[in-house]
Design a protein around this motif. Structure first.
Motif, PDB file in Angstrom:
ATOM      1  N   ILE A 456      -4.695   9.718 -70.773  1.00  0.00           N
ATOM      2  CA  ILE A 456      -4.977  10.227 -69.426  1.00  0.00           C
ATOM      3  C   ILE A 456      -4.384   9.300 -68.379  1.00  0.00           C
ATOM      4  CG2 ILE A 456      -7.272   9.129 -69.402  1.00  0.00           C
ATOM      5  CD1 ILE A 456      -8.245  11.459 -67.659  1.00  0.00           C
ATOM      6  N   GLU A 457      -3.766   9.871 -67.359  1.00  0.00           N
ATOM      7  CA  GLU A 457      -3.218   9.060 -66.264  1.00  0.00           C
ATOM      8  C   GLU A 457      -3.369   9.825 -64.957  1.00  0.00           C
ATOM      9  OE1 GLU A 457       1.135   8.698 -66.366  1.00  0.00           O
ATOM     10  OE2 GLU A 457       1.085  10.202 -67.959  1.00  0.00           O
ATOM     11  N   VAL A 458      -3.483   9.031 -63.881  1.00  0.00           N
ATOM     12  CA  VAL A 458      -3.569   9.614 -62.541  1.00  0.00           C
ATOM     13  C   VAL A 458      -2.219   9.436 -61.879  1.00  0.00           C
ATOM     14  CG1 VAL A 458      -4.631   9.378 -60.263  1.00  0.00           C
ATOM     15  CG2 VAL A 458      -6.033   9.207 -62.315  1.00  0.00           C
ATOM     16  N   VAL A 459      -1.652  10.534 -61.390  1.00  0.00           N
ATOM     17  CA  VAL A 459      -0.325  10.461 -60.767  1.00  0.00           C
ATOM     18  C   VAL A 459      -0.390   9.542 -59.542  1.00  0.00           C
ATOM     19  CG1 VAL A 459       1.465  11.801 -59.584  1.00  0.00           C
ATOM     20  CG2 VAL A 459       0.288  12.763 -61.582  1.00  0.00           C
ATOM     21  N   GLY A 460       0.533   8.574 -59.503  1.00  0.00           N
ATOM     22  CA  GLY A 460       0.589   7.662 -58.356  1.00  0.00           C
ATOM     23  C   GLY A 460      -0.292   6.447 -58.505  1.00  0.00           C
ATOM     24  N   ASP A 461      -1.081   6.359 -59.577  1.00  0.00           N
ATOM     25  CA  ASP A 461      -1.986   5.221 -59.758  1.00  0.00           C
ATOM     26  C   ASP A 461      -1.257   4.114 -60.496  1.00  0.00           C
ATOM     27  OD1 ASP A 461      -4.200   3.578 -60.039  1.00  0.00           O
ATOM     28  OD2 ASP A 461      -4.779   4.529 -61.935  1.00  0.00           O
ATOM     29  N   THR A 462      -1.174   2.976 -59.839  1.00  0.00           N
ATOM     30  CA  THR A 462      -0.481   1.850 -60.476  1.00  0.00           C
ATOM     31  C   THR A 462      -1.458   0.746 -60.838  1.00  0.00           C
ATOM     32  OG1 THR A 462      -0.044   0.999 -58.275  1.00  0.00           O
ATOM     33  CG2 THR A 462       1.728   2.264 -59.310  1.00  0.00           C
ATOM     34  N   THR A 463      -2.738   0.951 -60.499  1.00  0.00           N
ATOM     35  CA  THR A 463      -3.710  -0.119 -60.730  1.00  0.00           C
ATOM     36  C   THR A 463      -4.204  -0.154 -62.172  1.00  0.00           C
ATOM     37  OG1 THR A 463      -5.484   1.347 -60.039  1.00  0.00           O
ATOM     38  CG2 THR A 463      -4.530  -0.078 -58.347  1.00  0.00           C
ATOM     39  N   SER A 464      -4.093   0.938 -62.848  1.00  0.00           N
ATOM     40  CA  SER A 464      -4.604   0.955 -64.223  1.00  0.00           C
ATOM     41  C   SER A 464      -3.582   1.636 -65.135  1.00  0.00           C
ATOM     42  CB  SER A 464      -5.936   1.709 -64.269  1.00  0.00           C
ATOM     43  OG  SER A 464      -5.852   2.909 -63.536  1.00  0.00           O
ATOM     44  N   MET A 466      -2.699   0.938 -68.123  1.00  0.00           N
ATOM     45  CA  MET A 466      -3.176   1.087 -69.499  1.00  0.00           C
ATOM     46  C   MET A 466      -4.662   1.438 -69.451  1.00  0.00           C
ATOM     47  SD  MET A 466      -0.472   0.453 -71.186  1.00  0.00           S
ATOM     48  CE  MET A 466      -1.046   0.284 -72.861  1.00  0.00           C
ATOM     49  N   GLY A 467      -5.127   2.146 -70.405  1.00  0.00           N
ATOM     50  CA  GLY A 467      -6.554   2.470 -70.454  1.00  0.00           C
ATOM     51  C   GLY A 467      -6.906   3.581 -69.490  1.00  0.00           C
ATOM     52  N   TYR A 468      -8.218   3.674 -69.201  1.00  0.00           N
ATOM     53  CA  TYR A 468      -8.697   4.754 -68.343  1.00  0.00           C
ATOM     54  C   TYR A 468      -8.458   4.443 -66.873  1.00  0.00           C
ATOM     55  CZ  TYR A 468     -11.004   6.376 -72.567  1.00  0.00           C
ATOM     56  OH  TYR A 468     -11.254   6.812 -73.807  1.00  0.00           O
ATOM     57  N   PRO A 469      -8.032   5.451 -66.117  1.00  0.00           N
ATOM     58  CA  PRO A 469      -7.792   5.192 -64.692  1.00  0.00           C
ATOM     59  C   PRO A 469      -9.079   4.956 -63.928  1.00  0.00           C
ATOM     60  CG  PRO A 469      -7.199   7.469 -65.285  1.00  0.00           C
ATOM     61  CD  PRO A 469      -7.659   6.805 -66.525  1.00  0.00           C
ATOM     62  N   ARG A 470      -8.985   4.154 -62.872  1.00  0.00           N
ATOM     63  CA  ARG A 470     -10.119   3.895 -61.981  1.00  0.00           C
ATOM     64  C   ARG A 470      -9.810   4.564 -60.651  1.00  0.00           C
ATOM     65  NH1 ARG A 470      -9.270  -0.083 -65.374  1.00  0.00           N
ATOM     66  NH2 ARG A 470     -11.003  -1.342 -66.195  1.00  0.00           N
ATOM     67  N   VAL A 471     -10.824   5.237 -60.120  1.00  0.00           N
ATOM     68  CA  VAL A 471     -10.622   5.974 -58.858  1.00  0.00           C
ATOM     69  C   VAL A 471     -11.670   5.525 -57.853  1.00  0.00           C
ATOM     70  CG1 VAL A 471     -10.413   8.257 -57.823  1.00  0.00           C
ATOM     71  CG2 VAL A 471      -9.841   7.948 -60.237  1.00  0.00           C
ATOM     72  N   GLU A 472     -11.224   5.159 -56.661  1.00  0.00           N
ATOM     73  CA  GLU A 472     -12.158   4.760 -55.601  1.00  0.00           C
ATOM     74  C   GLU A 472     -12.374   5.917 -54.637  1.00  0.00           C
ATOM     75  OE1 GLU A 472     -11.437   1.169 -53.535  1.00  0.00           O
ATOM     76  OE2 GLU A 472     -11.067   0.009 -55.373  1.00  0.00           O
ATOM     77  N   ILE A 473     -13.612   6.096 -54.222  1.00  0.00           N
ATOM     78  CA  ILE A 473     -13.921   7.148 -53.238  1.00  0.00           C
ATOM     79  C   ILE A 473     -14.809   6.549 -52.159  1.00  0.00           C
ATOM     80  CG2 ILE A 473     -14.676   9.532 -52.915  1.00  0.00           C
ATOM     81  CD1 ILE A 473     -14.789   9.854 -55.872  1.00  0.00           C
ATOM     82  N   GLY A 474     -14.496   6.891 -50.942  1.00  0.00           N
ATOM     83  CA  GLY A 474     -15.275   6.398 -49.809  1.00  0.00           C
ATOM     84  C   GLY A 474     -16.653   7.044 -49.763  1.00  0.00           C
ATOM     85  N   PRO A 475     -17.555   6.517 -48.925  1.00  0.00           N
ATOM     86  CA  PRO A 475     -18.916   7.049 -48.830  1.00  0.00           C
ATOM     87  C   PRO A 475     -18.923   8.477 -48.302  1.00  0.00           C
ATOM     88  CG  PRO A 475     -18.496   5.451 -47.084  1.00  0.00           C
ATOM     89  CD  PRO A 475     -17.324   5.405 -47.988  1.00  0.00           C
ATOM     90  N   ASP A 476     -19.766   9.314 -48.930  1.00  0.00           N
ATOM     91  CA  ASP A 476     -19.982  10.679 -48.450  1.00  0.00           C
ATOM     92  C   ASP A 476     -18.655  11.442 -48.349  1.00  0.00           C
ATOM     93  OD1 ASP A 476     -21.756  12.632 -47.650  1.00  0.00           O
ATOM     94  OD2 ASP A 476     -21.478  12.210 -45.530  1.00  0.00           O
ATOM     95  N   GLN A 477     -17.807  11.242 -49.361  1.00  0.00           N
ATOM     96  CA  GLN A 477     -16.475  11.870 -49.306  1.00  0.00           C
ATOM     97  C   GLN A 477     -16.117  12.514 -50.636  1.00  0.00           C
ATOM     98  OE1 GLN A 477     -13.519   9.023 -48.083  1.00  0.00           O
ATOM     99  NE2 GLN A 477     -14.556   8.633 -46.134  1.00  0.00           N
ATOM    100  N   THR A 478     -15.043  13.312 -50.572  1.00  0.00           N
ATOM    101  CA  THR A 478     -14.462  13.826 -51.801  1.00  0.00           C
ATOM    102  C   THR A 478     -13.024  13.302 -51.879  1.00  0.00           C
ATOM    103  OG1 THR A 478     -13.495  15.808 -50.858  1.00  0.00           O
ATOM    104  CG2 THR A 478     -15.781  15.970 -51.582  1.00  0.00           C
ATOM    105  N   ARG A 479     -12.475  13.283 -53.083  1.00  0.00           N
ATOM    106  CA  ARG A 479     -11.073  12.867 -53.231  1.00  0.00           C
ATOM    107  C   ARG A 479     -10.433  13.728 -54.304  1.00  0.00           C
ATOM    108  NH1 ARG A 479      -8.732   6.977 -55.009  1.00  0.00           N
ATOM    109  NH2 ARG A 479      -6.558   7.648 -55.108  1.00  0.00           N
ATOM    110  N   GLU A 480      -9.260  14.267 -53.970  1.00  0.00           N
ATOM    111  CA  GLU A 480      -8.557  15.080 -54.964  1.00  0.00           C
ATOM    112  C   GLU A 480      -7.411  14.259 -55.536  1.00  0.00           C
ATOM    113  OE1 GLU A 480      -8.004  19.218 -54.147  1.00  0.00           O
ATOM    114  OE2 GLU A 480      -6.123  19.236 -55.272  1.00  0.00           O
ATOM    115  N   ILE A 481      -7.300  14.246 -56.865  1.00  0.00           N
ATOM    116  CA  ILE A 481      -6.229  13.498 -57.532  1.00  0.00           C
ATOM    117  C   ILE A 481      -5.548  14.417 -58.533  1.00  0.00           C
ATOM    118  CG2 ILE A 481      -7.170  11.168 -57.294  1.00  0.00           C
ATOM    119  CD1 ILE A 481      -8.496  11.500 -59.993  1.00  0.00           C
ATOM    120  N   ARG A 482      -4.318  14.048 -58.856  1.00  0.00           N
ATOM    121  CA  ARG A 482      -3.607  14.836 -59.872  1.00  0.00           C
ATOM    122  C   ARG A 482      -3.631  14.049 -61.174  1.00  0.00           C
ATOM    123  NH1 ARG A 482      -0.950  18.803 -61.354  1.00  0.00           N
ATOM    124  NH2 ARG A 482       1.031  18.624 -62.481  1.00  0.00           N
TER     125      ARG A 482
END
Ligand code: SF4
Ligand code: SF4
Length: 521
Positions: A456-464, A466-482
């Motif tokens: 599994i990989e998140v498009v544009g994510d360079t922080t992870s 290898m392994g499972y991607p990590r996703v940050e979301i701000g308070p009381d928000q939604t985030r769409e990722i590919r």
């Protein structure tokens, strides 16, 4: 009748042809034929049907002020409901730095509804459905217990009309005074009083519209912006609309709204049963009505005399102009003011109060038959309404208590459904939406299960990388990722392998899951 070329009528020609000269009795035959050809007199025109107006012409009502228990209850309800409406937007509720501090707020910009400690997202509109069911059942329950409690005490039309009538009595006088001034025609004094009344009405209407918009933005800020003409145009537009509707409905249309516009009286009438309490004229006690003297004389002679002295006070105080002695009607909003008016009269003439009271026709008939009244609060319908309210309320509370502060929604790519890579692997693409309903930023680990060697990989994510991607979301928000999932498995033809996506909070370990499929060639 047409004339032929000889200057005789068709009837005469016919007579001449049928009876040449000298044959038979000509005058007799002529008469028979004349009767046959002369058209019968036109049928009498039907009696004219009087025009029936669909609406009775409006009679201006000058409701008289009244003192008593129900009037006090109505003042208390008016103060509480209007106080809540006008002041609630200014009540603050601390939700931390990442959310507004207004206790009740409908925030269209972030699509959130805040109600004290509850925050509703657009996906949770089912709470609104639950609230509507509870509101409807509460209305039904009130109706089953004591008729139009809503109409008489709580309906905004009743509350604002009451307020406007109070202003009218201040400015134009009580029942008699106002009536007398209206009959005298326009004088300078009357113009001044009318101007004062309309000015005060418009002020109340304007503040009603002003309070309405404060529920949709931070109230103190919006008040400042409105005063300095920096508020959005839509706020001014809504204030204008609400000012006009309040002024028109509560100032001018009043009881016409209840009589012609509101559907509830019709629905209510079909929901009522014989045990529901209603404001009722106890005709078995009141009739035969007559003056105090006449009734006293009748009683002295041992003849029946009713308690109603026909003073019309119950009609004079009625905000809808109804005579309750004619029986319950759609026009009666069951406000109870006629009870107060009649009680005052009964106290004055030394008769027992509650000639008009919350009662039922059933009880009146039972008293006439020498039986005691029955009051059945617990009946099938009241139990049913209460049970539905408790069930829906309980479900909503449970849903709120077990509500997840995170969410995950997956949409599989439709075109292409899968891609074959040059190294033989199969890849599927997904749009993943992560929700963070808490009022603090969060980090989630995104995982997937179902494929033995899926990657599994998140498009544009360079922080992870290898392994499972990590996703940050701000308070009381939604985030769409590919998200892309790649598999090196040898898949059977047209494979569709169930997948489970999980978003795991890296601190609290709370997680949200969602299901989808991995499609093969
Ligand atoms: S008849 Fe009595 S209860 Fe009904 S609306 Fe008039 S005052 Fe109120
Ligand atoms: S106020 Fe009472 S006594 Fe007077 S008319 Fe109405 S019912 Fe009769």
């Amino acid at each position: 009748m047409a004339a032929n070329g000889d200057g005789v009528t068709d009837g005469e020609t016919l007579v001449a042809r049928a009876h040449p000269k000298g044959a038979g009795s000509e005058p007799e035959l002529s008469e028979i034929v004349r009767k046959a050809v002369v058209p019968a007199p036109a049928p009498a025109a039907p009696a004219s049907v009087p025009d029936r107006a669909l609406y009775a012409p409006r009679q201006k009502i000058y409701p008289q002020s009244v003192q008593g228990t129900f009037r006090r209850i109505k003042w208390a309800v008016l103060l509480v409901t209007l106080g809540i409406y006008y002041l609630l937007p200014f009540v603050r509720w601390d939700r931390g730095p990442h959310a507004p501090d207004q206790a009740v707020l409908i925030d269209f910009s972030t699509r959130r509804f805040y109600f004290f400690f509850i925050e509703i997202w657009p996906q949770e509109v089912y709470y609104l459905t639950g609230l509507l069911i509870i509101a409807a059942m509460t209305l039904f329950l009130m109706n089953a217990i004591a008729g139009r409690l809503w109409c008489g005490y709580l309906c905004p039309q009743t509350v604002w009309t009451d307020l406007f009538q109070m202003i009218e009595r201040w400015t134009e006088g009580d029942h008699r005074e106002h009536l007398r001034r209206d009959r005298q025609g326009w004088t300078l004094e009357r113009v001044g009083r009318a101007a004062a009344k309309h000015f005060l009405w418009l002020m109340v209407a304007w503040w009603t519209g002003g309070a309405w918009v404060l529920y949709f933005a931070d109230a103190p800020t919006l008040v400042k912006d409105l005063a300095t003409f920096q508020a959005p145009y839509i706020a001014y537009a809504w204030i204008g609309i609400l000012t006009f509707t309040t002024y028109a409905l509560a100032g001018h249309m009043r009881e016409q709204v209840c009589l012609y516009m509101c559907p509830w009286p019709r629905i209510q009438a079909s929901l009522i049963d014989e045990y529901a309490l209603n404001v009722t004229y106890r005709y078995e006690r009141g009739e035969p009505r007559g003056s105090v003297k006449k009734s006293a004389a009748l009683r002295a002679r041992g003849e029946p005399a009713g308690d109603c002295v026909d003073c019309l006070q119950c009609v004079n105080v009625c905000p809808t102009g109804v005579d309750i002695r004619d029986g319950t009607s759609l026009g009666c909003i069951q406000c109870g003011l006629c009870i107060d008016a009649c009680d005052t009269i009964m106290a004055k003439i030394g008769r027992p109060t509650r000639l008009i009271a919350y009662d039922t026709d059933l009880n009146i008939r039972r008293r006439q038959a020498g039986k005691g009244p029955v009051f059945r609060l617990v009946r099938a319908r009241t139990v049913l309404y209460a049970a539905i309210i408790a069930m829906v309320g309980g479900l909503m509370l449970y849903a709120l208590a077990t509500r997840h502060a995170e969410g995950l929604a997956i949409i599989h790519d439709r075109n292409p459904i899968f891609v074959r890579l040059s190294d033989g692997a199969t890849r599927n693409g997904y749009a993943v939406r992560l929700l963070n309903k808490s009022l603090a930023p969060r980090r989630f680990l995104l995982t997937t299960g179902g494929l033995a060697d899926g990657f599994i990989e998140v498009v544009g994510d360079t922080t992870s990388p290898m392994g499972y991607p990590r996703v940050e979301i701000g308070p009381d928000q939604t985030r769409e990722i590919r998200v892309l999932i790649t598999s090196y498995e040898h898949l059977p033809p047209a494979a569709s392998i169930p997948l489970t996506f999980s978003a795991i909070d890296m601190e609290t370990r709370q997680q949200a899951t969602a299901s989808d499929f991995f499609k093969g060639p």
